[in-house]
Scaffold this motif. Sequence first.
Motif, short mmCIF file in Angstrom:
data_model
loop_
_atom_site.label_atom_id
_atom_site.label_comp_id
_atom_site.label_asym_id
_atom_site.label_seq_id
_atom_site.Cartn_x
_atom_site.Cartn_y
_atom_site.Cartn_z
N ALA A 126 0.82 -1.21 0.00
CA ALA A 126 0.00 0.00 0.00
C ALA A 126 0.86 1.26 0.00
CB ALA A 126 -0.93 0.00 1.20
N TYR A 137 -9.60 0.85 -3.87
CA TYR A 137 -10.27 0.43 -2.63
C TYR A 137 -10.14 -1.07 -2.38
CZ TYR A 137 -12.43 4.96 -3.35
OH TYR A 137 -12.62 6.30 -3.54
N PRO A 180 -4.73 -2.75 5.29
CA PRO A 180 -4.40 -1.34 5.00
C PRO A 180 -5.52 -0.64 4.23
CG PRO A 180 -3.20 -2.79 3.51
CD PRO A 180 -3.92 -3.68 4.49
N LYS A 181 -6.38 -1.41 3.59
CA LYS A 181 -7.45 -0.81 2.82
C LYS A 181 -8.71 -0.62 3.65
CE LYS A 181 -5.41 -0.35 -1.08
NZ LYS A 181 -5.26 0.97 -1.67
N HIS A 200 -15.72 3.58 -3.78
CA HIS A 200 -16.51 4.81 -3.84
C HIS A 200 -16.35 5.51 -5.18
CE1 HIS A 200 -17.87 4.84 0.33
NE2 HIS A 200 -16.68 4.39 0.65
N CYS A 217 -25.87 1.82 -9.07
CA CYS A 217 -27.09 1.89 -9.88
C CYS A 217 -28.34 1.97 -9.01
CB CYS A 217 -27.18 0.70 -10.81
SG CYS A 217 -27.45 -0.86 -9.94
N PHE A 234 -21.57 6.81 -3.89
CA PHE A 234 -21.55 5.87 -5.02
C PHE A 234 -21.40 4.41 -4.61
CE2 PHE A 234 -19.53 9.84 -6.47
CZ PHE A 234 -20.56 10.30 -7.26
N GLU B 6 -2.95 7.58 2.54
CA GLU B 6 -4.15 7.36 1.73
C GLU B 6 -4.48 5.88 1.67
OE1 GLU B 6 -4.25 6.80 -2.91
OE2 GLU B 6 -2.98 6.06 -1.33
N GLY B 7 -3.44 5.07 1.71
CA GLY B 7 -3.68 3.65 1.65
C GLY B 7 -4.43 3.15 2.87
N PRO B 10 -9.25 4.65 2.85
CA PRO B 10 -9.79 5.02 1.53
C PRO B 10 -10.95 6.00 1.65
CG PRO B 10 -9.75 2.64 1.84
CD PRO B 10 -9.39 3.26 3.14
N GLU B 11 -11.68 5.94 2.73
CA GLU B 11 -12.85 6.82 2.84
C GLU B 11 -12.45 8.28 2.83
OE1 GLU B 11 -14.36 3.01 4.33
OE2 GLU B 11 -12.55 4.17 4.61
N LYS B 13 -10.13 9.56 1.22
CA LYS B 13 -9.61 9.98 -0.06
C LYS B 13 -10.65 10.79 -0.80
CE LYS B 13 -8.24 8.03 -3.92
NZ LYS B 13 -7.41 7.45 -4.91
N PRO B 14 -10.31 11.99 -1.19
CA PRO B 14 -11.31 12.77 -1.92
C PRO B 14 -11.62 12.09 -3.25
CG PRO B 14 -9.20 13.91 -1.85
CD PRO B 14 -9.04 12.67 -1.06
N ALA B 15 -12.84 11.67 -3.41
CA ALA B 15 -13.21 11.05 -4.67
C ALA B 15 -13.23 12.11 -5.74
CB ALA B 15 -14.59 10.40 -4.55
N ALA B 16 -13.09 11.68 -6.97
CA ALA B 16 -13.01 12.63 -8.06
C ALA B 16 -14.29 13.47 -8.10
CB ALA B 16 -12.83 11.89 -9.38
N ALA B 17 -14.14 14.73 -7.74
CA ALA B 17 -15.24 15.69 -7.74
C ALA B 17 -16.58 15.07 -7.34
CB ALA B 17 -15.38 16.35 -9.11
N PRO B 18 -16.73 14.76 -6.07
CA PRO B 18 -17.95 14.05 -5.67
C PRO B 18 -19.18 14.94 -5.79
CG PRO B 18 -16.62 14.65 -3.76
CD PRO B 18 -15.87 15.10 -4.95
N GLU B 19 -20.23 14.36 -6.24
CA GLU B 19 -21.50 15.08 -6.28
C GLU B 19 -22.39 14.46 -5.22
OE1 GLU B 19 -22.96 14.73 -10.30
OE2 GLU B 19 -20.92 15.08 -11.01
N VAL B 21 -25.56 13.94 -5.16
CA VAL B 21 -26.60 13.02 -5.62
C VAL B 21 -25.96 11.88 -6.39
CG1 VAL B 21 -28.90 12.97 -6.62
CG2 VAL B 21 -27.79 15.18 -6.12
N ALA B 22 -26.47 10.71 -6.15
CA ALA B 22 -25.93 9.56 -6.85
C ALA B 22 -26.32 9.60 -8.31
CB ALA B 22 -26.45 8.28 -6.22
N GLU B 23 -25.57 8.87 -9.07
CA GLU B 23 -25.85 8.82 -10.50
C GLU B 23 -27.23 8.26 -10.75
OE1 GLU B 23 -22.84 7.49 -13.70
OE2 GLU B 23 -22.15 6.80 -11.76
N PRO B 25 -29.78 5.71 -12.16
CA PRO B 25 -29.60 4.28 -12.32
C PRO B 25 -29.32 3.95 -13.79
CG PRO B 25 -31.72 4.78 -11.28
CD PRO B 25 -31.09 6.07 -11.62
#
Lengths: 278, 369, 441
Positions: A126, A137, A180-181, A200, A217, A234, B6-7, B10-11, B13-19, B21-23, B25
């Motif tokens: 990691a 993740y 580590p994850k 995520h 989804c 997500f 970061e390892g 994971p939570e 970790k800033p996700a790529a531009a989080p929005e 509202v979920a996508e 379906p």
Amino acid sequence: MITAVIALAALAFVAAFGLAIAARVFAVPHNPKADEIEEALPGANCGACALPGCAELAKRIAEGKADVDACPVGGEGVARAIAAIMGMEFEGGGDRKVALVLCKGSDQVAAKRFFYNGVFDCNSAALVFGGDKACTYGCLGLGTCAGVCPFGAIEMLPGGLAIVDPDICTGCTKCVAACPKGIIKMVPASRNLHILCSSHDKGGVARKHCKVACIGCMKCVKAAPEGAITMDNFLAVIDYGFEIPAEVAGECPMNTIVVIGEAAVAGEEPTVAVGGDA
Amino acid sequence: MEENMEGKNPEEKPAAAPEPVAEKPVPKPKPKPKKAEVGPRFVVSSSPHMHDGRTVAQIMRLVLIALAPAALFSIYIFGLDALRVLMISIASALIFEAISQKIMKRPLALRDSSAMLTGLLLAMNLPSTSPWWLIVTGNFFAIVIAKQLYGGLGYNPFNPALVGRVVLLISFPVHMTARWVTNSRFGTDAVTTATPLTQMKESLATLGHIDIAVGKDAIIDLLIGNRAGCLGETSVVLLALGGLFLIWKKVISWRIPVMFIGAVWAMTGIFYLIDPTHYANPSFHVITGGLFIGALFMATDYVTSPVTKKGMLIFGAGCGVITVLIRLWGAYPEGVSFAILLMNAATPLIDRYTKPKVFGAVDTRKAAA
Amino acid sequence: MGRSKFFGGVHPSYNKGLADSRAIVEIPMPEKLIVFFAQNLGVPSQPVVKKGDEVKKGQVIAESGGFVSTPIHAPTSGTIDSIGIHPSPVGVDASAAVIIPDGNDEWFEGCSAERSSEGLDADKIKEIIHDNGIVGMGGATFPTHVKLSPPADKKMDILVINGAECEPYLTADHRLMVEHTEGILDGAALFAAVIGVGRVIIAIEKNKPDAIEVMRKAVASRDGFSVEAMDVIYPQGAEKQLIYALTKRKVPAGGLPMDVGVLVQNVGTALAACDAVRYNRPLIERVVTVTGSGIKEPKNVLARVGTRFEDLVNFCGGLEGDAAKCINGGPMMGVAQYSLDAAVTKGTSGLVILRQEEVAQFVSDACVRCGRCLDACPMGLNPSALSIFAERMRFEDTNEYNIMDCIECGCCAYVCPSRRPMVHHFRRAKAEVRKLQKKAG
């Protein structure tokens, strides 16, 4: 000959006498209850209670400094036995919890970013860009959790994925701390429907990285009882307070949701992705 | 340098531009298994990314080369019997290694030549008259018991070849110490005789003083290897050449051999000065017995000797002192094997107490004082 | 007189001939630049731009996050296309701004204006150096203004300009010394003035005779300056080893060069500082040696911070053969990359691409205790024992065996016949020891 026998015998007597005296003089006051409790504990000295060994926990319980159910490994049975020794009523009896690896992305279905070459240990791996999996993740598959498990409950599948045998798992949580994850979670042993993903990433990205990733989804969210499955950035997450019907698993387009019967699991792999050309 | 927290989490970790509202379906559940789009391309590892190319197998081979002259010489002086011992020993070592690695589910590693080296070293520590079962038994103890059961190369606390030899020495003393054949090349016929050290000890016991030949010819004989003894311990000159080769190639350090031989020389020298009728000349002690093969090839075994410089000095000196104690007052005529094994046991302790000094460490202590 | 007698060290094959005679060339402006927000050791910088912003060349896009931190500047004029996570060349995925250059390369107001360094006091110079984002360019990226601010009780007397460049393959510093001799010396003079030392040593390894020659000529007219030709041994350029080789002063274990009155600065840093003070030019470009057998045409490239490795590789003729490893920095201490999407940062001294057959594979065999690593370790550690402890997760023991003094130079792994990933073990152990120390308070 005779002198030798006599000399040795005499020596033995002197030593034994010395030992007897020492045992008296340096005796450590012992709580008989602690001994009894120690007898009732599993005796694996696994450290899951965060104390150095079963004897120490027994001492604490006997002194009233720890609860009768402080041993996470022994579970209800042990707690009951200890409560009896302490002359207390044990009223807990909650659900037994077991570890579960929330990842299904074996090498067959999850993409890699690079060829890792280094220490065969997840925590070390990691340190290098967080691991070789494209999904940042997922399970690194180097078996650090299996290594720390005192009970041999974790098996490493050939595809580089850890799987916990809930029958053997005692819930000591050592693997949870070692990963580590942070993808090993404690779940009630009675529940058998799980979402085996921790990603995520947004749907598209997650799908690109792994064929069995949760793509957010929300089909399962709708199929499950209100509030039983929620979206967290997500990722569909189960609230184990709810009972979820097994049919919900069939709703998942990615095959991320599995139903693992407590009895059926021993040695059985989780169903790996369908129709792959992996 | 980097810790990569970061390892760990994971939570966080800033996700790529989080929005929030979920996508929406995905309309159709199509688990279309595409070929992985992110294919691995490069090898990624921690630094350094270069290596000098040296391997364990290479090192082992260098040691084999260094031993070769003495081994060949043993065939020359002891005849085909020596060849027989060498062949059986090396073959059985390799077979035991392969079998145990198979059974213990370890990767087969015959190519690192370490088993071959053990077999060769053990053979060189056996008399040329050794029956085949003696050799095989010795190798069983060396490879299976002393090495593989402890975890294989790198984990054995005792020198495998020496464990094999000492087991044989204690279990089959007659085969190991009483059936010497001197060479058939320099002398007349093959005769059963005693090793110089045994001669020394026996003369001391029967005559009350030592009676050994220390003339010029005798010394030269000892140096070339024209004497009774195990296969490999006879030719001091060739062993020394092999040792110098290893030191030149930086395979071994001079520290252990020099301290070992030096300690034997110095200690026996002191006793010789005190009483030459009861104690032999130090030069005699140095060039007889298994001292050279022991000091140059057995005591310097990587796995079982200290890694620190100071530790090596202590280890070598300790070996020398114990050797002399056994030779002068012990029940056995020769003490090199026991000395090395005893010091093997002390190796972890020696390493622990001879930690190298960290660059700049002195200054901090001074500053703290 | 052997000017190299520090303990240990190794002699890797240097392969500097690939690029050391090639003059520095500037790479054309790429289509996009990826500028990381964390480009210095210490506190990461704080972004002050958002998606869609127009920026000018030299405009601050991230401000200092604290004292041990520097601002980051836009390397050219253009638009912030996005801000997101990208593979950072130091081994983590980190936050970066993607800038699409507008092609005008227009300076931000006030930047790149000549000024005289006469009459500037030490604090003002330090401020300029900080404001222009100068960090150590040898690879460590430690903020330069912090190094220039020793506590008042530390008496400094020597400034070392580090041109050893002991890493194999790299030739960026070499070319800088040959081509920008005066700029480096001017920068050195600035540093010397700030910390008030009269003696400046330019340390260059003997495998760069042309650099030594031009430097010798150039320093002849400067008071207190001298050039020392250093023996070629790795890690000659490591601060503590360099200081010891030059002055026989031992930096205390756990201490800093300032504890023995020495300041070490890389030649690239000196040049950047000179540009910052004299022309008010922030650190937005640097020389990167793109080399290795996996590169068609090795070059010393002047690249904007944020230039993607992909662009660098293409500029140098592309990959050659079975290129299997891509390293940010030199092959002894550099960080292997998994993607050419990583981009140049202030600390990127080189991009070394190795072919399959050259890549040293770790196999993690058992330690045979040969002791070669003890001979190679320039810090006088026992790497053999350390790696065994780390392997068995005995991290307290690694601490007792002084793991924290390890400089991760890689000499031990370089000589290990069992091909053990020594440095990897040590990084893990250090991280664990830090955790333990934190827990202990």
